[in-house]
Scaffold this motif. Structure first.
Motif, PDB file in Angstrom:
ATOM      1  N   MET A 317      50.568 -31.105 -41.025  1.00 58.62           N
ATOM      2  CA  MET A 317      51.327 -30.610 -39.868  1.00 58.62           C
ATOM      3  C   MET A 317      50.366 -30.130 -38.781  1.00 58.62           C
ATOM      4  O   MET A 317      50.483 -30.514 -37.619  1.00 58.62           O
ATOM      5  N   TYR A 318      49.429 -29.278 -39.169  1.00 62.90           N
ATOM      6  CA  TYR A 318      48.462 -28.772 -38.187  1.00 62.90           C
ATOM      7  C   TYR A 318      47.702 -29.923 -37.528  1.00 62.90           C
ATOM      8  O   TYR A 318      47.494 -29.947 -36.313  1.00 62.90           O
ATOM      9  N   GLU A 319      47.275 -30.877 -38.361  1.00 66.26           N
ATOM     10  CA  GLU A 319      46.462 -31.975 -37.809  1.00 66.26           C
ATOM     11  C   GLU A 319      47.259 -32.848 -36.846  1.00 66.26           C
ATOM     12  O   GLU A 319      46.808 -33.127 -35.740  1.00 66.26           O
ATOM     13  N   THR A 320      48.443 -33.266 -37.263  1.00 68.68           N
ATOM     14  CA  THR A 320      49.213 -34.165 -36.377  1.00 68.68           C
ATOM     15  C   THR A 320      49.643 -33.436 -35.111  1.00 68.68           C
ATOM     16  O   THR A 320      49.843 -34.059 -34.072  1.00 68.68           O
ATOM     17  N   MET A 321      49.772 -32.103 -35.187  1.00 68.85           N
ATOM     18  CA  MET A 321      50.177 -31.368 -33.996  1.00 68.85           C
ATOM     19  C   MET A 321      49.003 -31.100 -33.064  1.00 68.85           C
ATOM     20  O   MET A 321      49.187 -30.544 -31.976  1.00 68.85           O
ATOM     21  N   GLY A 322      47.819 -31.467 -33.496  1.00 68.07           N
ATOM     22  CA  GLY A 322      46.673 -31.386 -32.599  1.00 68.07           C
ATOM     23  C   GLY A 322      45.798 -30.150 -32.732  1.00 68.07           C
ATOM     24  O   GLY A 322      44.894 -29.946 -31.910  1.00 68.07           O
ATOM     25  N   PHE A 323      46.046 -29.335 -33.727  1.00 69.61           N
ATOM     26  CA  PHE A 323      45.221 -28.126 -33.881  1.00 69.61           C
ATOM     27  C   PHE A 323      43.812 -28.473 -34.345  1.00 69.61           C
ATOM     28  O   PHE A 323      43.629 -29.376 -35.167  1.00 69.61           O
ATOM     29  N   VAL A 324      42.835 -27.749 -33.827  1.00 70.25           N
ATOM     30  CA  VAL A 324      41.461 -27.830 -34.351  1.00 70.25           C
ATOM     31  C   VAL A 324      41.460 -27.026 -35.634  1.00 70.25           C
ATOM     32  O   VAL A 324      41.840 -25.860 -35.637  1.00 70.25           O
ATOM     33  N   ARG A 325      41.074 -27.643 -36.725  1.00 73.63           N
ATOM     34  CA  ARG A 325      41.070 -26.931 -38.000  1.00 73.63           C
ATOM     35  C   ARG A 325      39.747 -26.197 -38.192  1.00 73.63           C
ATOM     36  O   ARG A 325      38.692 -26.734 -37.871  1.00 73.63           O
TER      37      ARG A 325
END
Ligand code: TRP
Length: 330
Positions: A317-325
């Motif tokens: 979810m975080y990745e597809t939403m564009g968040f820098v992990r």
């Protein structure tokens, strides 16, 4: 197949909860990978007492195990132990419509009853959608009153999938029919255990045997004499359903066995069958509930499994939403 459901830690469990809930959860263990979540985060959406939340969480966990969920095989855990739920709820609120949330019947009903309406009550269905979607659930066994919330979870999944990327399974509700509606023994038009239904008409899971027998002896029955299921005999029909839940016999078998017996005899027989069903459950419950160390151990086991299952979905979810992990350990 993946199965998920959430149960609120509110109030004493009743025979109605057993029929429509607990025994259905146990049955799903045979169908696939089952996860059951005590939704303590949902419990704070209406005014509540913190001490009650604490004890009821442990009460409900004990009851889920006492009624037959196997904590080794099935994942049983408390929602607040797995922080992914609170995180998913915030992320999903980006694809949950304000207008749609405002149209939820339960929000309008519960909100209308209160002077102070917490924003948590408005957001309740988003948290619930996250519960389900984090586990990629195919099937959600749930009460009929939750249909609208489940539809919303499906809408949220679809909107997320088309906006950001196909990562969620779109879940299906499963609404148990047989015996799901156990009615009050005093008022067969009212569901057993709903607020407002009488104490005498409500069988609680932890009632003592003599209290249970008394409740059945004083159950209202209809005019007529035959022990037969019929729309115009809601009192007897309800007792037949309860007998079916307690013994596993079908209503037809019960009618054949008790057809010639009087109502009085039948009421005693149903009371005894319910005592036989609930006694071993009550014994297991009392033993487990008194051992808080063991409860916390089993809750930790469930939380570990739930974290492992939900973490990859949250990460996607975080990745597809564009968040820098953040880098590991950062
Ligand atoms: N809203 C549900 C109820 O009132 C409880 C719940 C919370 C739930 N999260 C869930 C049920 C996820 C199924 C799946 O009964």
């Amino acid at each position: 197949m993946r199965i998920f459901s959430g149960i609120k830690p509110t109030g004493d469990s009743t025979l109605g909860n057993y029929s429509g809930g607990f025994r259905q959860y146990v049955a799903t263990q045979e169908l696939g990978d089952a996860t059951f979540c005590i939704v303590d985060l949902h419990a704070i959406t209406v005014p509540y007492d913190p001490a009650d939340l604490h004890s009821r969480t442990l009460d409900l966990f004990s009851m889920l195990i006492a009624t037959g969920l196997d904590p080794e095989r099935t994942t049983v855990f408390a929602q607040s132990h797995v922080t992914a739920h609170a995180e998913a709820s915030w992320l999903l609120s980006a694809v949950a419509g304000y207008g749609q949330l405002g149209r939820m019947t339960q929000f309008k009903e519960k909100g209308g009853e209160q002077e102070f309406v917490a924003s948590a009550l408005f957001n309740y269905p988003v948290l619930m959608a996250g519960d389900i979607l984090l586990y990629q659930a195919d099937i959600v066994p749930i009460g009929d009153d939750q249909r609208q919330h489940l539809e919303l979870a499906r809408d949220i999944a679809e909107r997320f999938n088309s906006r950001f990327g196909e990562i969620f399974t779109v879940p299906n509700g499963f609404y148990p029919e047989v015996g799901a509606r156990i009615m009050s023994l005093q008022d067969p038009a009212a569901k057993m255990g709903k607020t407002g239904s009488s104490e005498q008409g409500t069988v609680r899971m932890l009632d003592a045997p003599d209290a249970i027998l008394k409740k059945f002896k004083t159950a209202v029955t209809d005019s007529g004499r035959e022990v037969r299921k019929a729309d115009d005999k809601p009192g007897i029909s309800n007792l037949i359903d309860i007998m079916s839940v307690a013994t596993g016999s079908t209503p037809a078998q019960i009618e054949a066995e008790y057809g010639d017996a009087g109502y009085g005899t039948f009421k005693v027989a149903v009371g005894e069958a319910v005592v036989a069903l609930l006694e071993p459950i009550r014994e297991r419950y009392v033993e487990l509930r008194s051992d808080e160390g063991e409860l916390l151990r089993l809750l930790a086991l469930g939380a570990d499994k739930a974290r492992a299952t939900s973490a990859p979905t949250l990460e996607r979810m975080y990745e597809t939403m564009g968040f820098v992990r953040a880098r590991d350990g950062a």
